[in-house]
Design a protein around this motif. Structure first.
Motif, PDB file in Angstrom:
ATOM      1  N   VAL A   6       0.830  -1.208   0.000  1.00 50.09           N
ATOM      2  CA  VAL A   6       0.000   0.000   0.000  1.00 50.09           C
ATOM      3  C   VAL A   6       0.864   1.258   0.000  1.00 50.09           C
ATOM      4  N   ARG A   7       1.882   1.283   0.837  1.00 44.83           N
ATOM      5  CA  ARG A   7       2.751   2.474   0.879  1.00 44.83           C
ATOM      6  C   ARG A   7       3.408   2.711  -0.475  1.00 44.83           C
ATOM      7  N   ARG A   8       3.865   1.635  -1.095  1.00 45.88           N
ATOM      8  CA  ARG A   8       4.499   1.758  -2.410  1.00 45.88           C
ATOM      9  C   ARG A   8       3.481   2.227  -3.451  1.00 45.88           C
ATOM     10  N   GLY A   9       2.276   1.694  -3.367  1.00 44.79           N
ATOM     11  CA  GLY A   9       1.239   2.083  -4.312  1.00 44.79           C
ATOM     12  C   GLY A   9       0.834   3.534  -4.164  1.00 44.79           C
ATOM     13  N   GLN A  10       0.787   4.022  -2.926  1.00 42.47           N
ATOM     14  CA  GLN A  10       0.452   5.429  -2.705  1.00 42.47           C
ATOM     15  C   GLN A  10       1.579   6.340  -3.187  1.00 42.47           C
ATOM     16  N   GLU A  11       2.808   5.926  -2.955  1.00 42.28           N
ATOM     17  CA  GLU A  11       3.949   6.726  -3.420  1.00 42.28           C
ATOM     18  C   GLU A  11       3.963   6.839  -4.941  1.00 42.28           C
ATOM     19  N   GLN A  12       3.527   5.767  -5.615  1.00 46.99           N
ATOM     20  CA  GLN A  12       3.499   5.763  -7.079  1.00 46.99           C
ATOM     21  C   GLN A  12       2.172   6.292  -7.627  1.00 46.99           C
ATOM     22  N   ALA A  13       1.260   6.650  -6.726  1.00 48.72           N
ATOM     23  CA  ALA A  13      -0.054   7.189  -7.100  1.00 48.72           C
ATOM     24  C   ALA A  13      -0.862   6.215  -7.956  1.00 48.72           C
ATOM     25  N   VAL A  14      -0.721   4.915  -7.683  1.00 50.60           N
ATOM     26  CA  VAL A  14      -1.525   3.923  -8.399  1.00 50.60           C
ATOM     27  C   VAL A  14      -2.575   3.289  -7.480  1.00 50.60           C
TER      28      VAL A  14
END
Length: 207
Positions: free
Chosen positions: A134-142
């Motif tokens: 989730v953190r990675r997805g939020q950082e990538q805005a996906v």
């Protein structure tokens, strides 16, 4: 001269009986978190006395059920290495579908104060994996960014657990529905989820 007593290995049938009891306990507790020793023994096809030959009491048996779930969750988490957080989340949800009984029983026992610590330990690798995705997805805005990562991760966990425990597993679409439920909470539209699974058909085919 000092002599040592050889360590006796458990007999093969004893090991198989123990594994059978753990499987039966997983099934029984998934149906009813208060399942008795008698019910678990019946599910295993053993007598109460035979069950107590492997476990001193119900709590010891439940702790082993939770530990087995933890091992399986760890094995699932170690298989997730996708760069795209959306694919990683979909694959994680799909593989957890294969572990439906263990997910259900550990999540159910998490509500039992007697085993709060044990279940927290069992679920830790899974929760850490979802949180990292989730953190990675939020950082990538996906993935959706309208709430903290920890909150979104817990909502995804609850959505996946609800799907696993409520969807008819015999349905050919069950696994896909469980994956789409997790992706939907994560912020993907139904069409985006369909497109992602079409682009990565192996997600729904892995064992």
């Amino acid at each position: 001269m000092t002599t040592t007593t050889p360590v006796r290995r458990p007999r093969r049938d004893a090991i198989e009986n123990r594994a059978g009891i753990l499987l039966a306990a997983t099934e029984a507790i998934a149906r009813d978190p208060r399942a008795s020793v008698d019910e678990i023994a019946r599910t295993a096809g053993l007598s109460r006395r035979a069950l107590y030959g492997h476990f001193p009491d119900r709590d010891a048996l439940v702790r082993d059920v939770i530990a087995t779930g933890a091992q399986r969750f760890n094995a699932v988490v170690l298989r997730i290495d996708d760069d795209d957080p959306r694919v990683a989340l979909a694959r994680l949800a799909s593989l957890l579908w294969q572990e439906a009984a263990h997910v259900q029983v550990v999540a159910t026992l998490a509500l039992d104060e007697t085993h709060v610590h044990d279940t927290a330990v069992a679920l830790a690798p899974l929760r850490e994996a979802v949180g990292a995705i989730v953190r990675r997805g939020q950082e990538q805005a996906v993935l959706r960014t309208d709430m903290p990562a920890a909150t979104l991760a817990r909502l995804i966990e609850e959505a996946a657990r609800s799907a696993i425990t409520r969807i008819d597993a015999s349905s050919p679409e069950a696994r896909a529905i469980a994956v789409k439920a997790a992706l939907s909470i994560a912020g993907l539209s139904w069409q985006a989820s369909v497109d992602l699974l079409s682009a990565h058909p192996g997600i729904l085919e892995e064992d």
